[in-house]
Design an enzyme around this catalytic site. Structure first.
Site, PDB file in Angstrom:
ATOM      1  N   ASP A  23     -11.421  37.676  50.320  1.00  0.00           N
ATOM      2  CA  ASP A  23     -10.945  38.859  49.611  1.00  0.00           C
ATOM      3  C   ASP A  23     -11.851  39.080  48.392  1.00  0.00           C
ATOM      4  O   ASP A  23     -12.540  38.152  47.946  1.00  0.00           O
ATOM      5  CB  ASP A  23      -9.498  38.584  49.174  1.00  0.00           C
ATOM      6  CG  ASP A  23      -8.951  39.662  48.266  1.00  0.00           C
ATOM      7  OD1 ASP A  23      -9.043  40.840  48.646  1.00  0.00           O
ATOM      8  OD2 ASP A  23      -8.448  39.314  47.180  1.00  0.00           O
ATOM      9  N   ASP A 232      -5.778  35.957  47.655  1.00  0.00           N
ATOM     10  CA  ASP A 232      -4.879  35.767  46.508  1.00  0.00           C
ATOM     11  C   ASP A 232      -3.529  36.459  46.661  1.00  0.00           C
ATOM     12  O   ASP A 232      -2.663  36.302  45.806  1.00  0.00           O
ATOM     13  CB  ASP A 232      -5.538  36.272  45.207  1.00  0.00           C
ATOM     14  CG  ASP A 232      -5.551  37.795  45.099  1.00  0.00           C
ATOM     15  OD1 ASP A 232      -5.764  38.452  46.135  1.00  0.00           O
ATOM     16  OD2 ASP A 232      -5.337  38.325  43.990  1.00  0.00           O
TER      17      ASP A 232
END
Ligand SMILES: [Mg+2]
Length: 293
Positions: A23, A232
């Site tokens: 990410d 996350d």
């Protein structure tokens, strides 16, 4: 098929090959400054170990391309845009992937739905539900900047969507109308999700589906691969579920996203954002050395 060259695959002496998905916002990049900080050291480690790092973000292809130009571990690595809506492969390095169409210097693969199809479904659903909506497609970059609080140039890139339409509802939207709206969207095989400041309609795709698609392309050209991923937040969960070794970094407030289950399959790291990304890469490199020893 065009040769992929050894530069795309992290093949160690023991035959273990790794590719790493990550990410961007809040993971490889600091959530506030959008700077990589300690992630640069991690990317260097991956480059030296010949592990390609594939960016997998909710950002558009136009946005990710800027980060790809600045920080890619290898120039030929593909990247995944709009939460897995599609993948971009540098055309100079890759033969045409299944479903690929030329888009500038890239092969663009749509895994979810095309934006024009999404727009049609969205407009019709809003009519059925009697909702007044404003879309990114119908807004100027200045309006998008005001709505998202992005700087103007980034708002311009965020507006260049390929697989998703972002919008907001004008005036009050009562829950009943919203339910009718959602049903009309889902009837057409699409999904409605809520982002930070806007809503999204997109095809039935996610980061996990895109990770599997990219892994298959690597396997076709270079044999079997081991996969790892770092994220996350909840939109990363399908990606974390799709790989062999998964890592979750801490958020800016020092807590892990409560929507990620602590079931022992995902490694929870203490580092926030890029510090956590560096911890993930250090662990992966150590593990790789361990299994090949
Ligand atoms: Mg994130």
């Amino acid at each position: 098929m065009r040769s992929q060259g050894s530069c795309h695959i992290g093949k160690s002496k023991g035959g273990h090959r790794w590719i790493l998905f990550t990410d961007l916002d809040g993971t490889l990049l600091d959530r506030e400054t959008y700077e990589p900080g300690p992630s640069l050291e991690a990317l260097k480690g991956c480059r030296e170990a010949d592990i390609p790092v594939i960016f997998c973000s909710s950002k558009t292809g136009a946005e990710i391309r800027l980060y790809h130009e600045r920080f890619a571990s290898h120039p030929g690595v593909p990247f995944i845009a709009e939460n897995g809506g599609g993948v971009f492969f540098p055309a100079g390095e890759w033969a045409r992937p299944p479903g690929g169409e030329m888009s500038g210097d890239f092969w663009k693969v749509t895994l979810g739905a095309r934006r024009e199809d999404v727009l049609g479904v969205l407009t019709e659903a809003a009519e059925i539900a009697g909702l007044h909506i404003r879309t990114f497609a119908g807004s100027t970059p200045e309006e998008i900047a005001r709505r998202t609080r992005l700087p103007l140039e980034e708002a311009r890139l965020a507006g260049r969507r390929d697989f998703d339409e972002t919008f907001w509802i004008e005036g009050h939207a009562d829950p009943e109308r919203l339910a009718v709206f959602r049903e009309a969207v889902e009837k057409q095989g699409m999904r409605l999700t809520r982002g930070g400041r806007c809503l999204h309609v997109h095809g039935a795709s996610d980061k996990g589906k895109a990770v599997r698609y990219v892994s298959q392309r690597y396997e076709e050209t270079s044999g079997s691969v081991h996969t790892a991923a770092v994220g996350d937040a909840a939109n990363d969960l399908p990606m974390l579920r799709a790989v062999d070794r998964a890592y979750l970094v801490n958020r800016a407030d020092g807590s892990h996203d409560p929507d990620i289950p602590r079931d022992g399959k995902i490694r929870f790291l203490p580092g926030i954002g890029p510090d956590g990304f560096l911890q993930a890469v250090s662990d992966l490199l150590a593990y790789r050395r361990h299994v090949q020893a």
